[in-house]
Design a protein around this motif. Structure first.
Motif, PDB file in Angstrom:
ATOM      1  N   LEU A   1      -4.204  -2.596   6.549  1.00  0.00           N
ATOM      2  CA  LEU A   1      -4.977  -1.386   6.842  1.00  0.00           C
ATOM      3  C   LEU A   1      -6.099  -1.672   7.838  1.00  0.00           C
ATOM      4  O   LEU A   1      -6.582  -0.754   8.505  1.00  0.00           O
ATOM      5  N   ASP A   2      -6.521  -2.934   7.940  1.00  0.00           N
ATOM      6  CA  ASP A   2      -7.571  -3.329   8.886  1.00  0.00           C
ATOM      7  C   ASP A   2      -7.033  -3.583  10.298  1.00  0.00           C
ATOM      8  O   ASP A   2      -7.812  -3.794  11.219  1.00  0.00           O
TER       9      ASP A   2
ATOM     10  N   ASN B   1      -9.589  -5.958   0.028  1.00  0.00           N
ATOM     11  CA  ASN B   1      -8.432  -6.308  -0.791  1.00  0.00           C
ATOM     12  C   ASN B   1      -7.364  -6.943   0.103  1.00  0.00           C
ATOM     13  O   ASN B   1      -6.761  -6.265   0.938  1.00  0.00           O
ATOM     14  N   SER B   2      -7.102  -8.226  -0.072  1.00  0.00           N
ATOM     15  CA  SER B   2      -6.166  -8.946   0.799  1.00  0.00           C
ATOM     16  C   SER B   2      -4.745  -8.385   0.727  1.00  0.00           C
ATOM     17  O   SER B   2      -3.997  -8.477   1.694  1.00  0.00           O
TER      18      SER B   2
ATOM     19  N   PHE C   1     -14.157   3.195  -3.239  1.00  0.00           N
ATOM     20  CA  PHE C   1     -12.809   3.337  -2.694  1.00  0.00           C
ATOM     21  C   PHE C   1     -12.944   3.642  -1.213  1.00  0.00           C
ATOM     22  O   PHE C   1     -13.844   4.377  -0.804  1.00  0.00           O
ATOM     23  N   TYR C   2     -12.037   3.068  -0.425  1.00  0.00           N
ATOM     24  CA  TYR C   2     -12.144   3.111   1.031  1.00  0.00           C
ATOM     25  C   TYR C   2     -10.896   3.742   1.647  1.00  0.00           C
ATOM     26  O   TYR C   2      -9.781   3.522   1.178  1.00  0.00           O
TER      27      TYR C   2
ATOM     28  N   ILE D   1       0.832  -1.205   0.000  1.00  0.00           N
ATOM     29  CA  ILE D   1       0.000   0.000   0.000  1.00  0.00           C
ATOM     30  C   ILE D   1       0.869   1.259   0.000  1.00  0.00           C
ATOM     31  O   ILE D   1       0.444   2.313  -0.456  1.00  0.00           O
ATOM     32  N   LYS D   2       2.100   1.147   0.489  1.00  0.00           N
ATOM     33  CA  LYS D   2       3.031   2.288   0.486  1.00  0.00           C
ATOM     34  C   LYS D   2       3.178   2.870  -0.914  1.00  0.00           C
ATOM     35  O   LYS D   2       3.283   4.070  -1.083  1.00  0.00           O
ATOM     36  N   TRP D   3       3.165   2.012  -1.914  1.00  0.00           N
ATOM     37  CA  TRP D   3       3.413   2.445  -3.291  1.00  0.00           C
ATOM     38  C   TRP D   3       2.136   2.799  -4.033  1.00  0.00           C
ATOM     39  O   TRP D   3       2.199   3.412  -5.099  1.00  0.00           O
ATOM     40  N   GLU D   4       0.987   2.393  -3.522  1.00  0.00           N
ATOM     41  CA  GLU D   4      -0.270   2.688  -4.224  1.00  0.00           C
ATOM     42  C   GLU D   4      -1.412   2.979  -3.254  1.00  0.00           C
ATOM     43  O   GLU D   4      -2.396   2.255  -3.196  1.00  0.00           O
ATOM     44  N   PRO D   5      -1.292   4.085  -2.489  1.00  0.00           N
ATOM     45  CA  PRO D   5      -2.320   4.400  -1.487  1.00  0.00           C
ATOM     46  C   PRO D   5      -3.693   4.666  -2.106  1.00  0.00           C
ATOM     47  O   PRO D   5      -4.705   4.564  -1.425  1.00  0.00           O
ATOM     48  N   GLN D   6      -3.734   4.967  -3.375  1.00  0.00           N
ATOM     49  CA  GLN D   6      -4.980   5.293  -4.070  1.00  0.00           C
ATOM     50  C   GLN D   6      -5.740   4.061  -4.545  1.00  0.00           C
ATOM     51  O   GLN D   6      -6.804   4.188  -5.133  1.00  0.00           O
ATOM     52  N   SER D   7      -5.228   2.859  -4.283  1.00  0.00           N
ATOM     53  CA  SER D   7      -5.792   1.648  -4.890  1.00  0.00           C
ATOM     54  C   SER D   7      -6.673   0.807  -3.977  1.00  0.00           C
ATOM     55  O   SER D   7      -6.909  -0.357  -4.258  1.00  0.00           O
ATOM     56  N   VAL D   8      -7.160   1.358  -2.884  1.00  0.00           N
ATOM     57  CA  VAL D   8      -7.990   0.584  -1.956  1.00  0.00           C
ATOM     58  C   VAL D   8      -9.426   0.576  -2.475  1.00  0.00           C
ATOM     59  O   VAL D   8     -10.271   1.373  -2.081  1.00  0.00           O
ATOM     60  N   GLU D   9      -9.681  -0.343  -3.388  1.00  0.00           N
ATOM     61  CA  GLU D   9     -10.959  -0.445  -4.089  1.00  0.00           C
ATOM     62  C   GLU D   9     -11.585  -1.800  -3.806  1.00  0.00           C
ATOM     63  O   GLU D   9     -10.893  -2.812  -3.735  1.00  0.00           O
ATOM     64  N   GLY D  10     -12.897  -1.803  -3.654  1.00  0.00           N
ATOM     65  CA  GLY D  10     -13.624  -3.046  -3.448  1.00  0.00           C
ATOM     66  C   GLY D  10     -15.093  -2.835  -3.732  1.00  0.00           C
ATOM     67  O   GLY D  10     -15.522  -1.716  -4.051  1.00  0.00           O
TER      68      GLY D  10
END
Length: 172
Positions: free
Chosen positions: A80-81, A74-75, A162-163, A54-63
């Motif tokens: 983040l959980d 997203n496993s 996105f979360y 997630i360090k490299w793609e913080p914008q990608s938390v999609e589900g």
């Protein structure tokens, strides 16, 4: 090298730039996250907390829409959980402005904010494409103390959202 092979290489070299220009562009795997106050993924990107990919793609938390976890189901971003990870907690008042940084601007149905599992605010997107930076001012009413705020960006033309989770202390 024989003549046929040289000819094939020359043709390939000549066609390659045309293919690059004419091939359809696939959508970027980047979208958006809460940058202020710093969400968990923003903390990872800044190196405040030691995190995985997630360090490299913080914008990608999609589900899928309707989830309640920080990872968006997203496993790859499951850490983040993890509430025990030592996330930086931001002191805020009863009213706070949240800033989303969008790297791919999708048509938006709604933006939602939850505290303690209850929706505290919702902002309509009207199906429009938002600007690169979006802000919402949320009034938390009688909600106080340490809270994990779940911010959700619901996309209008897909089944996804996105979360972002933001750790705060309200009323400090």
């Amino acid at each position: 090298m024989n003549k046929k092979r040289r000819l094939a290489l020359a043709i390939g070299a000549g066609i390659a730039p045309l293919l690059v220009v004419t091939m359809p562009v696939t959508p970027a795997g980047a979208h958006g996250y809460v940058s202020s106050p710093p969400s968990r993924q923003a903390q990872c990107a800044a190196g405040t907390i030691d995190c995985g990919p997630i360090k490299w793609e913080p914008q990608s938390v999609e589900g899928p829409k309707g989830l309640t976890g920080c990872s968006g189901g997203n496993s790859r971003f499951a850490e983040l959980d993890d509430d025990s990870k030592g996330w930086k907690v931001t002191p805020i008042g009863h009213t706070q402005t949240f800033t989303w940084r969008l790297t791919a601007r999708h048509a938006t149905s709604t933006w939602q904010y939850f505290a303690g599992g209850k929706k505290v605010a919702e902002f309509g997107g009207g199906g429009a494409q938002p600007p690169e930076t979006v802000t919402h001012t949320v009034n938390f009413g009688s909600v106080t103390g340490r809270q994990k705020i779940l911010a959700v960006w619901n996309i209008a033309d897909t089944a996804n959202a996105f979360y972002a989770c933001i750790d705060v202390t309200i009323g400090s």
